[in-house]
Design a protein around this motif. Structure first.
Motif, PDB file in Angstrom:
ATOM      1  N   LEU A 295      96.237  57.953  54.310  1.00  0.00           N
ATOM      2  CA  LEU A 295      94.849  58.753  54.228  1.00  0.00           C
ATOM      3  C   LEU A 295      95.005  60.167  54.739  1.00  0.00           C
ATOM      4  O   LEU A 295      94.426  60.982  54.100  1.00  0.00           O
ATOM      5  CB  LEU A 295      93.891  58.199  55.243  1.00  0.00           C
ATOM      6  CG  LEU A 295      93.104  56.906  54.468  1.00  0.00           C
ATOM      7  CD1 LEU A 295      92.183  56.190  55.668  1.00  0.00           C
ATOM      8  CD2 LEU A 295      92.332  57.218  53.205  1.00  0.00           C
ATOM      9  N   ASN A 296      96.004  60.381  55.637  1.00  0.00           N
ATOM     10  CA  ASN A 296      96.076  61.776  56.189  1.00  0.00           C
ATOM     11  C   ASN A 296      96.683  62.694  55.102  1.00  0.00           C
ATOM     12  O   ASN A 296      96.613  63.856  55.207  1.00  0.00           O
ATOM     13  CB  ASN A 296      97.135  61.613  57.361  1.00  0.00           C
ATOM     14  CG  ASN A 296      97.246  63.143  58.034  1.00  0.00           C
ATOM     15  OD1 ASN A 296      96.270  63.753  58.375  1.00  0.00           O
ATOM     16  ND2 ASN A 296      98.461  63.657  57.847  1.00  0.00           N
ATOM     17  N   ASP A 297      97.401  62.109  54.219  1.00  0.00           N
ATOM     18  CA  ASP A 297      97.806  62.924  53.051  1.00  0.00           C
ATOM     19  C   ASP A 297      97.044  63.286  51.980  1.00  0.00           C
ATOM     20  O   ASP A 297      97.395  64.407  51.441  1.00  0.00           O
ATOM     21  CB  ASP A 297      99.059  62.069  52.394  1.00  0.00           C
ATOM     22  CG  ASP A 297     100.376  61.693  53.269  1.00  0.00           C
ATOM     23  OD1 ASP A 297     100.654  62.441  54.131  1.00  0.00           O
ATOM     24  OD2 ASP A 297     100.715  60.548  53.059  1.00  0.00           O
ATOM     25  N   VAL A 298      95.726  62.680  51.996  1.00  0.00           N
ATOM     26  CA  VAL A 298      94.525  63.220  51.178  1.00  0.00           C
ATOM     27  C   VAL A 298      93.473  63.575  51.683  1.00  0.00           C
ATOM     28  O   VAL A 298      92.195  63.432  51.150  1.00  0.00           O
ATOM     29  CB  VAL A 298      94.351  61.960  50.091  1.00  0.00           C
ATOM     30  CG1 VAL A 298      95.600  61.693  49.203  1.00  0.00           C
ATOM     31  CG2 VAL A 298      94.065  60.790  50.866  1.00  0.00           C
ATOM     32  N   ARG A 299      93.859  64.060  52.825  1.00  0.00           N
ATOM     33  CA  ARG A 299      92.653  64.582  53.993  1.00  0.00           C
ATOM     34  C   ARG A 299      92.176  65.881  53.244  1.00  0.00           C
ATOM     35  O   ARG A 299      92.648  66.616  52.273  1.00  0.00           O
ATOM     36  CB  ARG A 299      93.269  64.965  55.291  1.00  0.00           C
ATOM     37  CG  ARG A 299      94.179  66.042  55.428  1.00  0.00           C
ATOM     38  CD  ARG A 299      94.910  66.069  56.644  1.00  0.00           C
ATOM     39  NE  ARG A 299      95.704  67.414  56.742  1.00  0.00           N
ATOM     40  CZ  ARG A 299      96.915  67.584  56.266  1.00  0.00           C
ATOM     41  NH1 ARG A 299      97.349  66.533  55.276  1.00  0.00           N
ATOM     42  NH2 ARG A 299      97.750  68.658  56.544  1.00  0.00           N
ATOM     43  N   SER A 300      90.848  66.257  53.600  1.00  0.00           N
ATOM     44  CA  SER A 300      90.120  67.547  53.121  1.00  0.00           C
ATOM     45  C   SER A 300      90.131  68.511  54.133  1.00  0.00           C
ATOM     46  O   SER A 300      90.722  68.179  55.319  1.00  0.00           O
ATOM     47  CB  SER A 300      88.612  67.261  52.691  1.00  0.00           C
ATOM     48  OG  SER A 300      88.451  66.514  51.787  1.00  0.00           O
ATOM     49  N   ARG A 301      90.398  69.809  53.874  1.00  0.00           N
ATOM     50  CA  ARG A 301      90.248  70.908  54.675  1.00  0.00           C
ATOM     51  C   ARG A 301      89.027  71.076  55.714  1.00  0.00           C
ATOM     52  O   ARG A 301      88.016  70.567  55.321  1.00  0.00           O
ATOM     53  CB  ARG A 301      90.071  72.159  53.976  1.00  0.00           C
ATOM     54  CG  ARG A 301      91.294  72.689  53.300  1.00  0.00           C
ATOM     55  CD  ARG A 301      91.202  73.933  52.566  1.00  0.00           C
ATOM     56  NE  ARG A 301      92.506  74.425  51.668  1.00  0.00           N
ATOM     57  CZ  ARG A 301      93.521  74.857  52.074  1.00  0.00           C
ATOM     58  NH1 ARG A 301      93.426  75.095  53.479  1.00  0.00           N
ATOM     59  NH2 ARG A 301      94.661  75.085  51.424  1.00  0.00           N
ATOM     60  N   GLY A 302      89.544  71.244  56.915  1.00  0.00           N
ATOM     61  CA  GLY A 302      88.686  71.032  57.971  1.00  0.00           C
ATOM     62  C   GLY A 302      88.247  69.543  58.621  1.00  0.00           C
ATOM     63  O   GLY A 302      87.388  69.342  59.325  1.00  0.00           O
ATOM     64  N   GLY A 303      89.082  68.609  57.916  1.00  0.00           N
ATOM     65  CA  GLY A 303      88.760  67.235  58.377  1.00  0.00           C
ATOM     66  C   GLY A 303      87.487  66.514  57.896  1.00  0.00           C
ATOM     67  O   GLY A 303      87.505  65.488  58.225  1.00  0.00           O
ATOM     68  N   ARG A 304      86.893  67.384  56.962  1.00  0.00           N
ATOM     69  CA  ARG A 304      85.780  66.427  56.207  1.00  0.00           C
ATOM     70  C   ARG A 304      86.284  65.641  54.931  1.00  0.00           C
ATOM     71  O   ARG A 304      87.157  65.778  54.149  1.00  0.00           O
ATOM     72  CB  ARG A 304      84.753  67.458  55.725  1.00  0.00           C
ATOM     73  CG  ARG A 304      84.270  68.627  56.720  1.00  0.00           C
ATOM     74  CD  ARG A 304      83.104  69.360  56.308  1.00  0.00           C
ATOM     75  NE  ARG A 304      83.579  70.147  55.489  1.00  0.00           N
ATOM     76  CZ  ARG A 304      84.164  71.364  55.470  1.00  0.00           C
ATOM     77  NH1 ARG A 304      84.594  71.824  56.486  1.00  0.00           N
ATOM     78  NH2 ARG A 304      84.670  72.025  54.396  1.00  0.00           N
ATOM     79  N   ARG A 305      85.720  64.417  54.899  1.00  0.00           N
ATOM     80  CA  ARG A 305      85.895  63.742  53.924  1.00  0.00           C
ATOM     81  C   ARG A 305      84.656  63.255  53.040  1.00  0.00           C
ATOM     82  O   ARG A 305      83.646  62.913  53.368  1.00  0.00           O
ATOM     83  CB  ARG A 305      86.429  62.315  54.368  1.00  0.00           C
ATOM     84  CG  ARG A 305      87.946  62.099  55.024  1.00  0.00           C
ATOM     85  CD  ARG A 305      88.264  60.712  55.168  1.00  0.00           C
ATOM     86  NE  ARG A 305      87.991  60.020  54.213  1.00  0.00           N
ATOM     87  CZ  ARG A 305      87.875  58.508  54.196  1.00  0.00           C
ATOM     88  NH1 ARG A 305      88.325  58.127  55.579  1.00  0.00           N
ATOM     89  NH2 ARG A 305      87.815  57.739  53.357  1.00  0.00           N
ATOM     90  N   PRO A 306      84.693  63.624  51.704  1.00  0.00           N
ATOM     91  CA  PRO A 306      83.469  63.205  51.064  1.00  0.00           C
ATOM     92  C   PRO A 306      83.050  61.775  51.005  1.00  0.00           C
ATOM     93  O   PRO A 306      83.996  60.882  51.178  1.00  0.00           O
ATOM     94  CB  PRO A 306      83.911  63.682  49.565  1.00  0.00           C
ATOM     95  CG  PRO A 306      85.136  64.658  49.591  1.00  0.00           C
ATOM     96  CD  PRO A 306      85.741  64.269  51.051  1.00  0.00           C
TER      97      PRO A 306
END
Length: 308
Positions: A295-306
């Motif tokens: 999951l960390n490999d496909v994280r979004s910028r700023g730690g936000r997840r859609p």
């Protein structure tokens, strides 16, 4: 039976004319060869029926003739099925051909046809996918396209509940990018695919018995494809291929503005595996040194997840 023979002989020159006309049109390997055979069968049945209806023969002779026709029909139908199962075919579906007003309809057809290929996966079959993120894809999000992609990806996930396995490889310039805190794979992944990847990673954690994998590999082949692989009775591997064709977009002429976008897919149905085996070889070659994505490999910028 003489009338059956006469009708069959009458169908031969008509079939030849149809074959010549088909070649003249230049349909090639993308045309349905069974259509020609079915046309001959229909003509044969019509000629025999016409002969019987105008004949002064007895009802008994008519019944015998009809029985002979249906027996011939059954034998030819079985032959058609065998021919269809053994033949390979290729069809191309554009995403961006002609006026822009047609593009959404083309995309809808493209994803629907790709989904139909995915739906053929049954218990014991494999869905093997390769994506290349060496190319930077266009990031302008179209909600309508996202919905089409979402439906297609959900169909893949649905096949897991029917016993199919799923293994996707993501090509990266280097696996070292996974250890960099300043690099975000999410920048190169369309939102619908990003959420699909997250669901697959979650499925790996929540259902360890599920045959599903999402791995990063070092880029080697700048192509994207999906293979629905099934085992034949003789041990060979056949199935179907969804082969993605990408288009290079220059943008404003600056190298940093260049990107790629989907321009179409080729669907290859290959039950004998003559073409499938090459894609399986590429898949196996890419697997060397694979690294499981977290999951960390496909994280979004700023730690936000859609939201999923």
């Amino acid at each position: 039976m003489n009338r059956v023979l006469a009708a069959f002989l009458a169908a031969i020159p008509f079939a030849a004319v149809l074959n010549i006309f088909q070649d003249w049109l230049g349909n090639g390997i993308s045309a349905s060869q069974t259509g020609l055979l079915i046309g001959v069968l229909v003509l044969l049945a019509f000629l025999v029926y016409s002969t019987m209806s105008t004949s002064a023969d007895t009802a008994h002779e008519g019944r015998l003739t009809r029985n002979a026709v249906w027996a011939l029909h059954d034998r030819m139908e079985r032959s058609f099925d065998e021919f269809r199962d053994q033949a390979a075919s290729i069809r191309y579906f554009p995403a961006r051909h002609g006026p822009e007003a047609r593009h959404l309809k083309q995309a809808a057809t493209l994803y629907a046809k790709a989904g139909e290929v995915i739906d053929t996966a049954r218990d014991g079959d494999e869905i093997l996918a390769v994506n290349s993120f060496v190319e930077v894809f266009h990031r302008r999000s179209d909600p309508a396209i996202e919905r089409l992609q979402e439906d297609y990806l959900r169909r893949i996930e649905n096949r897991l509940r029917h016993g199919a396995s799923y293994h996707r490889l993501v090509q990266l310039p280097s696996l070292d990018v996974l250890d960099s805190s300043s690099v975000f794979l999410s920048d190169s992944i369309e939102p619908s695919y990003l959420e699909h990847y997250r669901r697959i990673i979650g499925l790996k954690s929540d259902a360890p018995g599920q045959r599903v994998s999402l791995d990063a590999v070092t880029a080697k082949y700048p192509i994207s494809f999906v293979v629905v692989r099934r085992r034949n009775t003789d041990g060979s591997a056949g199935g179907a291929i969804i082969w993605q064709v990408n288009e290079h977009i220059q943008g404003n002429g600056l190298p940093e503005s260049a990107n790629f976008q989907l321009t179409g897919i080729a669907i290859v149905k290959d039950s004998k595996g003559d073409v499938v085996r090459h894609f399986l070889d590429w898949f196996k070659e890419l697997q060397r040194g694979q690294r499981s994505l977290e999951l960390n490999d496909v994280r979004s910028r700023g730690g936000r997840r859609p939201a999923a």
